[in-house]
Design a protein around this motif. Structure first.
Motif, mmCIF file in Angstrom:
data_model
loop_
_atom_site.group_PDB
_atom_site.id
_atom_site.type_symbol
_atom_site.label_atom_id
_atom_site.label_comp_id
_atom_site.label_asym_id
_atom_site.label_seq_id
_atom_site.Cartn_x
_atom_site.Cartn_y
_atom_site.Cartn_z
ATOM 1 N N UNK A 1 1.458 -9.898 6.756
ATOM 2 C CA UNK A 1 1.308 -8.743 5.873
ATOM 3 C C UNK A 1 2.247 -7.633 6.326
ATOM 4 N N UNK A 2 3.174 -7.175 5.475
ATOM 5 C CA UNK A 2 4.110 -6.110 5.866
ATOM 6 C C UNK A 2 3.386 -4.789 6.135
ATOM 7 N N UNK A 3 3.947 -3.996 7.032
ATOM 8 C CA UNK A 3 3.346 -2.703 7.366
ATOM 9 C C UNK A 3 3.278 -1.789 6.154
ATOM 10 N N UNK A 4 4.291 -1.828 5.299
ATOM 11 C CA UNK A 4 4.326 -0.942 4.133
ATOM 12 C C UNK A 4 3.177 -1.218 3.158
ATOM 13 N N UNK A 5 2.573 -2.421 3.253
ATOM 14 C CA UNK A 5 1.433 -2.742 2.391
ATOM 15 C C UNK A 5 0.107 -2.294 2.993
ATOM 16 N N UNK A 6 0.148 -1.720 4.195
ATOM 17 C CA UNK A 6 -1.075 -1.312 4.883
ATOM 18 C C UNK A 6 -1.229 0.202 4.983
ATOM 19 N N UNK A 7 -0.139 0.938 4.752
ATOM 20 C CA UNK A 7 -0.156 2.393 4.935
ATOM 21 C C UNK A 7 -0.565 3.078 3.632
ATOM 22 N N UNK A 8 -1.550 3.958 3.712
ATOM 23 C CA UNK A 8 -2.036 4.673 2.533
ATOM 24 C C UNK A 8 -1.126 5.856 2.184
ATOM 25 N N UNK A 9 -1.108 6.192 0.904
ATOM 26 C CA UNK A 9 -0.539 7.446 0.388
ATOM 27 C C UNK A 9 0.872 7.713 0.904
ATOM 28 N N UNK A 10 1.753 6.747 0.717
ATOM 29 C CA UNK A 10 3.143 6.921 1.107
ATOM 30 C C UNK A 10 3.886 7.726 0.039
ATOM 31 N N UNK A 11 4.835 8.522 0.487
ATOM 32 C CA UNK A 11 5.685 9.266 -0.437
ATOM 33 C C UNK A 11 6.837 8.354 -0.859
ATOM 34 N N UNK A 12 6.716 7.727 -2.006
ATOM 35 C CA UNK A 12 7.702 6.751 -2.456
ATOM 36 C C UNK A 12 8.796 7.359 -3.313
ATOM 37 N N UNK A 13 8.710 8.650 -3.580
ATOM 38 C CA UNK A 13 9.759 9.313 -4.360
ATOM 39 C C UNK A 13 10.953 9.608 -3.462
ATOM 40 N N UNK B 1 -13.458 0.628 5.531
ATOM 41 C CA UNK B 1 -12.032 0.462 5.256
ATOM 42 C C UNK B 1 -11.726 -0.939 4.699
ATOM 43 N N UNK B 2 -10.551 -1.041 4.099
ATOM 44 C CA UNK B 2 -10.066 -2.314 3.561
ATOM 45 C C UNK B 2 -9.603 -3.187 4.725
ATOM 46 N N UNK B 3 -9.913 -4.460 4.680
ATOM 47 C CA UNK B 3 -9.461 -5.380 5.721
ATOM 48 C C UNK B 3 -7.956 -5.572 5.604
ATOM 49 N N UNK B 4 -7.347 -6.162 6.615
ATOM 50 C CA UNK B 4 -5.896 -6.332 6.633
ATOM 51 C C UNK B 4 -5.420 -7.271 5.522
ATOM 52 N N UNK B 5 -6.310 -8.133 5.017
ATOM 53 C CA UNK B 5 -5.938 -9.044 3.938
ATOM 54 C C UNK B 5 -6.339 -8.509 2.561
ATOM 55 N N UNK B 6 -6.725 -7.226 2.489
ATOM 56 C CA UNK B 6 -7.069 -6.630 1.218
ATOM 57 C C UNK B 6 -5.842 -6.031 0.535
ATOM 58 N N UNK B 7 -5.786 -6.110 -0.783
ATOM 59 C CA UNK B 7 -4.646 -5.614 -1.552
ATOM 60 C C UNK B 7 -4.824 -4.129 -1.848
ATOM 61 N N UNK B 8 -4.140 -3.289 -1.091
ATOM 62 C CA UNK B 8 -4.226 -1.848 -1.285
ATOM 63 C C UNK B 8 -3.425 -1.365 -2.494
ATOM 64 N N UNK B 9 -2.589 -2.238 -3.039
ATOM 65 C CA UNK B 9 -1.736 -1.857 -4.167
ATOM 66 C C UNK B 9 -2.395 -2.082 -5.526
ATOM 67 N N UNK B 10 -3.552 -2.696 -5.533
ATOM 68 C CA UNK B 10 -4.203 -2.983 -6.814
ATOM 69 C C UNK B 10 -5.722 -2.950 -6.649
#
Length: 262
Positions: A20-32, A177-186
């Protein structure tokens, strides 16, 4: 390209896709593109009561004996948790949108905010039963903020928070919290209305999620966190776990090949 290089390339590609990539685990990233942070005004609207909601109503006066009948206390010895206390002592909104109060009888609260219900009860009391000198003071609150969370979180189930406003981040934190295998993007938030239901899809890795109408929960919302593909593959959540799994598989394959060859 020789076989060792092919095997190394194959191994490297599996490692990249399985962990699982780190970017899929970090909340509230500034993607702009810009780095400047702006204050975002809240778009949360006041919650309007629906059927099956549970209210806590407290009525006070200068002389407490005048309002004893409005403040139930007979079931206090039957309860052992705050939730049980709310169930026995709270006022439930029935299928017609009414609550039933002593003396005042049935009062329709469907579609009202708690502040509007407070004003309505206070007005009825002062018009029919009390003078302003009685010092009537009415408190109306939801009997806890209740929601259900399921899927890839540490503790699933129906939860109750004793606060007026709850956002999806607080709800998830309350569930461990969401487990490491949880989809934080959806992350799905399913909200029920009298006329039907609505589903919100939230990308919790994007800071812009705070603008979504589903970011702030409403009572009785259902939150679902689906699993990532890595969980069904079973290769491991981290690079080390994936490498261990692959080495085990290769060792098993090699042993089987040697046994069959002999």
């Amino acid at each position: 390209m020789n076989k060792p290089k092919i095997y190394l390339l194959f191994l490297f590609s599996i490692l990249l896709t399985s962990c699982v990539p780190t970017k899929d685990l970090v909340y509230l990233q500034n993607k702009s593109e810009g780095n400047a942070t702006a204050v975002t005004p809240s778009n949360q609207k006041p919650y309007r009561l629906q059927t099956n909601d549970l209210l806590n109503i407290s009525i006070k006066a200068i002389d407490p004996k005048l309002v004893e009948i409005f403040n139930p206390s007979g079931a206090q010895n039957l309860v052992s948790t705050p939730d049980q206390g709310n169930y026995f002592n709270g006022y439930s909104v029935d299928d017609h949108g009414n609550i039933r109060l002593p003396i005042l009888g049935e009062i329709n609260v469907l579609g009202y905010t708690t502040e509007e219900v407070r004003t309505k009860i206070e007005k009825l009391l002062l018009e029919k039963y009390f003078k302003s000198e009685a010092g009537i003071f009415v408190i109306v609150k939801l009997a806890g903020f209740r929601y259900t969370i399921n899927g890839e979180v540490t503790n699933t189930g129906t939860k109750t928070l004793f606060q007026d406003k709850v956002n999806v981040m607080e709800a998830i934190a309350n569930a461990g919290d969401i487990t490491i295998t949880g989809d934080r993007k959806d992350v799905k938030v399913i909200r029920t209305f009298p006329q039907g239901s609505e589903t919100f899809s939230l990308d919790l890795t994007d800071a812009k999620v705070v603008n979504s109408p589903g970011f702030y929960l409403q009572p009785n919302d259902y939150v679902y966190v689906k699993p990532l593909k890595q969980k069904s593959w079973g290769t491991g959540k981290t690079g080390i776990e994936s490498l261990t799994t692959i080495v085990t598989i290769l060792s098993l394959a090699t042993t089987t090949f040697l046994l069959l060859r002999n």
